[in-house]
Write a protein that holds these residues in place. Structure first.
Motif, PDB file in Angstrom:
ATOM      1  N   ALA A 423       0.699  -1.187  -0.220  1.00 28.99           N
ATOM      2  CA  ALA A 423      -0.358   0.005   0.473  1.00 28.99           C
ATOM      3  C   ALA A 423       1.121   0.992   0.213  1.00 28.99           C
ATOM      4  O   ALA A 423       1.758   1.376   0.548  1.00 28.99           O
ATOM      5  CB  ALA A 423      -0.711   0.078   1.130  1.00 28.99           C
ATOM      6  N   PHE A 424       0.426   2.916  -0.587  1.00 31.78           N
ATOM      7  CA  PHE A 424       0.369   3.550  -1.118  1.00 31.78           C
ATOM      8  C   PHE A 424      -0.251   4.443  -0.541  1.00 31.78           C
ATOM      9  O   PHE A 424      -0.866   4.150  -1.355  1.00 31.78           O
ATOM     10  CB  PHE A 424       1.258   3.975  -2.212  1.00 31.78           C
ATOM     11  CG  PHE A 424       2.517   5.228  -2.061  1.00 31.78           C
ATOM     12  CD1 PHE A 424       3.000   5.800  -1.061  1.00 31.78           C
ATOM     13  CD2 PHE A 424       1.639   5.789  -3.275  1.00 31.78           C
ATOM     14  CE1 PHE A 424       3.423   7.404  -1.235  1.00 31.78           C
ATOM     15  CE2 PHE A 424       2.604   7.198  -3.094  1.00 31.78           C
ATOM     16  CZ  PHE A 424       3.025   7.560  -2.614  1.00 31.78           C
ATOM     17  N   TYR A 425       0.090   5.684   0.406  1.00 30.58           N
ATOM     18  CA  TYR A 425      -0.912   6.247   0.601  1.00 30.58           C
ATOM     19  C   TYR A 425      -0.392   7.490   1.310  1.00 30.58           C
ATOM     20  O   TYR A 425      -0.767   8.429   2.675  1.00 30.58           O
ATOM     21  CB  TYR A 425      -1.321   6.087   2.459  1.00 30.58           C
ATOM     22  CG  TYR A 425      -1.815   5.399   3.275  1.00 30.58           C
ATOM     23  CD1 TYR A 425      -3.109   4.132   2.422  1.00 30.58           C
ATOM     24  CD2 TYR A 425      -1.326   3.880   3.602  1.00 30.58           C
ATOM     25  CE1 TYR A 425      -4.018   3.703   2.826  1.00 30.58           C
ATOM     26  CE2 TYR A 425      -2.439   2.470   3.338  1.00 30.58           C
ATOM     27  CZ  TYR A 425      -2.935   2.247   3.649  1.00 30.58           C
ATOM     28  OH  TYR A 425      -4.099   1.070   3.727  1.00 30.58           O
ATOM     29  N   PRO A 426      -0.815   8.459  -0.098  1.00 30.47           N
ATOM     30  CA  PRO A 426       0.022   9.612  -0.618  1.00 30.47           C
ATOM     31  C   PRO A 426      -1.749  10.605   0.056  1.00 30.47           C
ATOM     32  O   PRO A 426      -2.469  10.316  -0.448  1.00 30.47           O
ATOM     33  CB  PRO A 426      -0.079   9.947  -2.140  1.00 30.47           C
ATOM     34  CG  PRO A 426      -0.342   9.237  -2.923  1.00 30.47           C
ATOM     35  CD  PRO A 426      -1.052   7.112  -1.546  1.00 30.47           C
ATOM     36  N   GLY A 427      -1.162  11.530   0.535  1.00 28.45           N
ATOM     37  CA  GLY A 427      -2.551  12.584   1.045  1.00 28.45           C
ATOM     38  C   GLY A 427      -2.095  14.218   0.291  1.00 28.45           C
ATOM     39  O   GLY A 427      -3.172  14.800  -0.006  1.00 28.45           O
ATOM     40  N   ALA A 428      -0.697  14.742   0.093  1.00 32.66           N
ATOM     41  CA  ALA A 428      -0.204  15.949  -0.489  1.00 32.66           C
ATOM     42  C   ALA A 428       0.400  16.240  -1.105  1.00 32.66           C
ATOM     43  O   ALA A 428       2.024  14.816  -0.662  1.00 32.66           O
ATOM     44  CB  ALA A 428      -1.142  16.822   0.795  1.00 32.66           C
ATOM     45  N   ILE A 429       0.877  16.956  -1.985  1.00 35.76           N
ATOM     46  CA  ILE A 429       2.149  17.449  -2.683  1.00 35.76           C
ATOM     47  C   ILE A 429       2.686  18.332  -1.959  1.00 35.76           C
ATOM     48  O   ILE A 429       2.001  19.459  -1.718  1.00 35.76           O
ATOM     49  CB  ILE A 429       2.112  17.798  -3.978  1.00 35.76           C
ATOM     50  CG1 ILE A 429       1.599  16.547  -4.772  1.00 35.76           C
ATOM     51  CG2 ILE A 429       3.388  18.550  -4.409  1.00 35.76           C
ATOM     52  CD1 ILE A 429       1.880  17.197  -5.919  1.00 35.76           C
TER      53      ILE A 429
END
Length: 437
Positions: A423-429
């Motif tokens: 899993a990879f959980y990106p939320g923002a840059i």
């Protein structure tokens, strides 16, 4: 009341170990340390005091910091103090504290987590978590916080507060601020921002041999007698006991109010002049990950319908999850620094990061403390040339050797199914610059 995610004791201990290592790797003479003084009033907090004395005024106090601020300690204690001292006004807090994080994340999230809620006063506490950062990096981040704040809210007063740990106290025993606080003083001087070192009394007791850095609070008469009258600061030498160490922190702020008030002259907007350092992170911003191009395998964890998404909603409004090999995130930006604000944990894997035409690198989103999920940042590039850059992040098919990684911190895989995943959980840059097509 706005709250942060509860800080985790394991995360705090992890950060303690980091500090012990980081502070040991830097020589004391690398950066000139400033003389230790509990309070530097400078230009004071004129807008805050004027409003606090106004009947019926509603005052919001922002607390931007790490786990020491996240504790039920000096933050709620000072809020209660202000309410008692100025009973005609109504006080509320903006709790923007996240354990194990420093000003290098704070400068990106200050707008979303604090400024968007329009504080009248903001305390900034990062001296401990910035203990291993270079002075130049501290300059960039702390000045970025100041300039973003006064650009958006020119009448918001700011106060830097410093805390201390056993690992950071040696300089204070010699009458100097620790390196991180010394660097922050340069920014405070430049902008006339008042500062309070809440650890001065702690250092004094330590120098007199009257302090126990790490111990449980005594409960029985026998335990109290064994301490021989010494003051117990914290259970881990870093995060103060609410009943003891945080009371010292509160007392330092209370003592500092009169000199800061005396220095507070005519209220009005703070005017930004020339920067202290040209490369400061005034342009730092937090952008939703949805601003990038996400492949179809990524799904939005909508806080209205997803429990995991709801858990992080006060920090990440567009949290996504990807788990299939080959899922990608791509975007272009013009700027000098870029990271991905994400969550790491037991089910996470690793990603392949490609910046411009540089060789791809594999970056695990799993470490020795990943027995639970927590906020993190995937650094794409820093100190980059200010030009257009391209980024591609791809989920790798392989999982890191999680058992070996966990063993580095004496952790083990308890339930294999919890740790199985990529899993990879990106939320923002997190970006110093701008996204471009």
């Amino acid at each position: 009341m706005l709250t942060a995610q509860p800080f985790n004791r394991v995360l705090m201990l992890r950060h303690c170990l980091f500090l012990l290592f980081a502070t040991a790797t830097f020589a004391a003479d690398e950066f000139p340390l400033v003389p230790a003084q509990e309070c530097h009033p400078r230009k004071g907090l004129p807008n805050f005091f004027a409003k606090a004395n106004t009947p019926g005024a509603e005052i919001k106090i922002g607390y931007l910091g790490g786990s020491i601020t996240a504790q039920t300690g000096w933050r709620p204690k000072t809020l209660a103090y202000f309410q008692q001292t100025y009973p005609k006004a109504k006080f509320s807090e903006i709790n923007a504290a996240i354990g194990g994080t420093g000003s290098d994340l704070g400068v990106f999230r200050v707008k979303q987590d604090v400024l968007d809620h329009k504080p009248d006063l903001m305390f900034v506490e990062f001296a401990v978590n910035d203990g291993g950062a270079s002075p130049e990096q501290i300059f960039r981040c702390m000045e970025g916080i100041v300039r973003q704040t006064w650009k958006a809210l020119p009448e918001c007063d700011i106060c830097f507060v410093y805390t201390v740990t056993e690992a950071l106290v040696p300089a204070m025993l010699e009458g100097k601020f620790q390196r991180s606080a010394s660097a922050m003083e340069k920014i405070a001087d430049h902008y006339g921002i008042p500062t309070i070192h809440m650890g001065m009394e702690v250092a004094k007791l330590a120098k007199e041999g009257k302090l126990v850095w790490k111990a449980k609070l005594p409960k029985t008469d026998e335990e109290k007698k064994a301490l021989e009258g010494k003051f117990v600061f914290a259970p881990d030498s870093v995060h103060p006991h609410v009943e003891t160490g945080h009371e010292l922190y509160l007392a330092a702020i209370v003592r500092s109010q009169e000199p800061i008030k005396a220095a507070s002259k005519t209220p009005g907007p703070h005017v930004l002049g020339a920067p202290f350092i040209a490369t400061n992170y005034e342009q730092a911003k937090l952008l939703p990950i949805s601003a990038a191009t996400l492949s179809k395998g990524f799904t939005l964890l909508d806080p209205k319908s997803d429990d995991f998404g709801k858990r992080w909603a006060n920090r990440m409004t567009t949290l996504h999850k990807g788990s299939q090999a080959g899922d990608t995130i791509t975007f272009n930006f013009k700027g000098t620094r870029c990271s991905i604000y994400d969550i790491i944990g037991p089910d996470c894997g690793q990603v392949i990061v490609t910046l411009d035409d540089q060789p791809a690198k594999i970056v695990p989103r799993f470490d020795a403390h990943c027995t639970y999920h927590r906020l993190s940042a995937l650094v794409i590039g820093s100190d980059l040339e200010d030009k257009v850059h391209s980024v591609m992040i791809e989920i790798d098919a392989k999982q890191p050797d999680k058992a070996v990684i966990l063993a580095k911190n004496s952790n083990k895989i308890d339930k294999p199914e919890r740790f199985d995943g990529t899993a990879f959980y990106p939320g923002a840059i997190l970006l110093v610059g701008e996204l471009v097509p």
